[in-house]
Write a protein that holds these residues in place. Structure first.
Motif, PDB file in Angstrom:
ATOM      1  N   THR A  39      47.444  40.322  45.807  1.00  0.00           N
ATOM      2  CA  THR A  39      47.540  40.925  47.140  1.00  0.00           C
ATOM      3  C   THR A  39      47.584  42.448  47.043  1.00  0.00           C
ATOM      4  O   THR A  39      46.921  43.145  47.821  1.00  0.00           O
ATOM      5  CB  THR A  39      48.801  40.409  47.862  1.00  0.00           C
ATOM      6  OG1 THR A  39      48.762  38.985  47.905  1.00  0.00           O
ATOM      7  CG2 THR A  39      48.906  40.961  49.262  1.00  0.00           C
ATOM      8  N   ALA A  40      48.328  42.976  46.088  1.00  0.00           N
ATOM      9  CA  ALA A  40      48.403  44.430  45.903  1.00  0.00           C
ATOM     10  C   ALA A  40      47.051  44.986  45.465  1.00  0.00           C
ATOM     11  O   ALA A  40      46.606  46.031  45.964  1.00  0.00           O
ATOM     12  CB  ALA A  40      49.483  44.768  44.877  1.00  0.00           C
ATOM     13  N   ILE A  41      46.372  44.299  44.557  1.00  0.00           N
ATOM     14  CA  ILE A  41      45.051  44.757  44.104  1.00  0.00           C
ATOM     15  C   ILE A  41      44.056  44.745  45.256  1.00  0.00           C
ATOM     16  O   ILE A  41      43.280  45.690  45.428  1.00  0.00           O
ATOM     17  CB  ILE A  41      44.565  43.876  42.935  1.00  0.00           C
ATOM     18  CG1 ILE A  41      45.421  44.137  41.693  1.00  0.00           C
ATOM     19  CG2 ILE A  41      43.097  44.118  42.636  1.00  0.00           C
ATOM     20  CD1 ILE A  41      45.178  43.170  40.560  1.00  0.00           C
ATOM     21  N   ALA A  42      44.069  43.694  46.059  1.00  0.00           N
ATOM     22  CA  ALA A  42      43.153  43.607  47.198  1.00  0.00           C
ATOM     23  C   ALA A  42      43.445  44.711  48.220  1.00  0.00           C
ATOM     24  O   ALA A  42      42.515  45.310  48.785  1.00  0.00           O
ATOM     25  CB  ALA A  42      43.259  42.236  47.860  1.00  0.00           C
ATOM     26  N   SER A  43      44.716  45.011  48.442  1.00  0.00           N
ATOM     27  CA  SER A  43      45.078  46.074  49.394  1.00  0.00           C
ATOM     28  C   SER A  43      44.608  47.433  48.905  1.00  0.00           C
ATOM     29  O   SER A  43      44.075  48.234  49.683  1.00  0.00           O
ATOM     30  CB  SER A  43      46.591  46.106  49.592  1.00  0.00           C
ATOM     31  OG  SER A  43      47.053  44.889  50.091  1.00  0.00           O
ATOM     32  N   ILE A  44      44.795  47.710  47.634  1.00  0.00           N
ATOM     33  CA  ILE A  44      44.349  48.994  47.079  1.00  0.00           C
ATOM     34  C   ILE A  44      42.830  49.112  47.162  1.00  0.00           C
ATOM     35  O   ILE A  44      42.306  50.174  47.529  1.00  0.00           O
ATOM     36  CB  ILE A  44      44.853  49.142  45.627  1.00  0.00           C
ATOM     37  CG1 ILE A  44      46.370  49.310  45.636  1.00  0.00           C
ATOM     38  CG2 ILE A  44      44.185  50.308  44.924  1.00  0.00           C
ATOM     39  CD1 ILE A  44      47.010  49.232  44.265  1.00  0.00           C
ATOM     40  N   CYS A  45      42.119  48.029  46.869  1.00  0.00           N
ATOM     41  CA  CYS A  45      40.651  48.053  46.968  1.00  0.00           C
ATOM     42  C   CYS A  45      40.204  48.281  48.408  1.00  0.00           C
ATOM     43  O   CYS A  45      39.255  49.035  48.651  1.00  0.00           O
ATOM     44  CB  CYS A  45      40.065  46.757  46.425  1.00  0.00           C
ATOM     45  SG  CYS A  45      40.190  46.601  44.635  1.00  0.00           S
ATOM     46  N   LEU A  46      40.874  47.657  49.354  1.00  0.00           N
ATOM     47  CA  LEU A  46      40.524  47.843  50.763  1.00  0.00           C
ATOM     48  C   LEU A  46      40.741  49.291  51.194  1.00  0.00           C
ATOM     49  O   LEU A  46      39.891  49.879  51.882  1.00  0.00           O
ATOM     50  CB  LEU A  46      41.347  46.901  51.640  1.00  0.00           C
ATOM     51  CG  LEU A  46      41.101  46.986  53.141  1.00  0.00           C
ATOM     52  CD1 LEU A  46      39.677  46.557  53.457  1.00  0.00           C
ATOM     53  CD2 LEU A  46      42.091  46.136  53.889  1.00  0.00           C
ATOM     54  N   ILE A  47      41.836  49.884  50.766  1.00  0.00           N
ATOM     55  CA  ILE A  47      42.101  51.288  51.100  1.00  0.00           C
ATOM     56  C   ILE A  47      41.042  52.190  50.495  1.00  0.00           C
ATOM     57  O   ILE A  47      40.550  53.128  51.149  1.00  0.00           O
ATOM     58  CB  ILE A  47      43.515  51.680  50.634  1.00  0.00           C
ATOM     59  CG1 ILE A  47      44.561  50.970  51.496  1.00  0.00           C
ATOM     60  CG2 ILE A  47      43.719  53.188  50.682  1.00  0.00           C
ATOM     61  CD1 ILE A  47      45.970  51.098  50.991  1.00  0.00           C
ATOM     62  N   LEU A  48      40.649  51.926  49.250  1.00  0.00           N
ATOM     63  CA  LEU A  48      39.600  52.733  48.612  1.00  0.00           C
ATOM     64  C   LEU A  48      38.265  52.599  49.333  1.00  0.00           C
ATOM     65  O   LEU A  48      37.547  53.592  49.520  1.00  0.00           O
ATOM     66  CB  LEU A  48      39.455  52.338  47.146  1.00  0.00           C
ATOM     67  CG  LEU A  48      40.565  52.798  46.222  1.00  0.00           C
ATOM     68  CD1 LEU A  48      40.377  52.203  44.832  1.00  0.00           C
ATOM     69  CD2 LEU A  48      40.603  54.308  46.148  1.00  0.00           C
ATOM     70  N   VAL A  49      37.910  51.394  49.759  1.00  0.00           N
ATOM     71  CA  VAL A  49      36.647  51.188  50.476  1.00  0.00           C
ATOM     72  C   VAL A  49      36.661  51.930  51.807  1.00  0.00           C
ATOM     73  O   VAL A  49      35.677  52.586  52.174  1.00  0.00           O
ATOM     74  CB  VAL A  49      36.389  49.674  50.680  1.00  0.00           C
ATOM     75  CG1 VAL A  49      35.275  49.433  51.680  1.00  0.00           C
ATOM     76  CG2 VAL A  49      36.060  49.028  49.346  1.00  0.00           C
TER      77      VAL A  49
END
Length: 80
Positions: A39-49
């Protein structure tokens, strides 16, 4: 050279082993689960996108471009 000859054994608390086991159990309870890690990895990726999408957007001028309008000071008011 027999320095350790006079060293005495220390007394051990009777609850030392159970205390160590409790600390190990508490440490295991504090570990991050795989679900939270993903969940943390997906959130960080979403913020970067989202950040990259905002940076890739073409910049728009908030003020309309007009030849008679200029922010630079000039003396046209006095020499008309």
């Amino acid at each position: 050279m027999n320095i350790f000859k006079n060293i005495q054994k220390a007394e051990v608390s009777p609850y030392l082993f159970s205390s160590i086991q409790q600390k190990i159990k508490n440490k295991k309870d504090e570990e991050v689960t795989v679900k939270w890690a993903w969940t943390a990895i997906a959130s960080i990726c979403l913020i970067l996108v989202v950040d990259l999408a905002v940076l890739a957007m073409p910049k728009q001028n908030p003020l309309p471009q007009n030849d008679s309008f200029s922010l630079m000071p000039n003396n046209t008011l006095y020499y008309e």
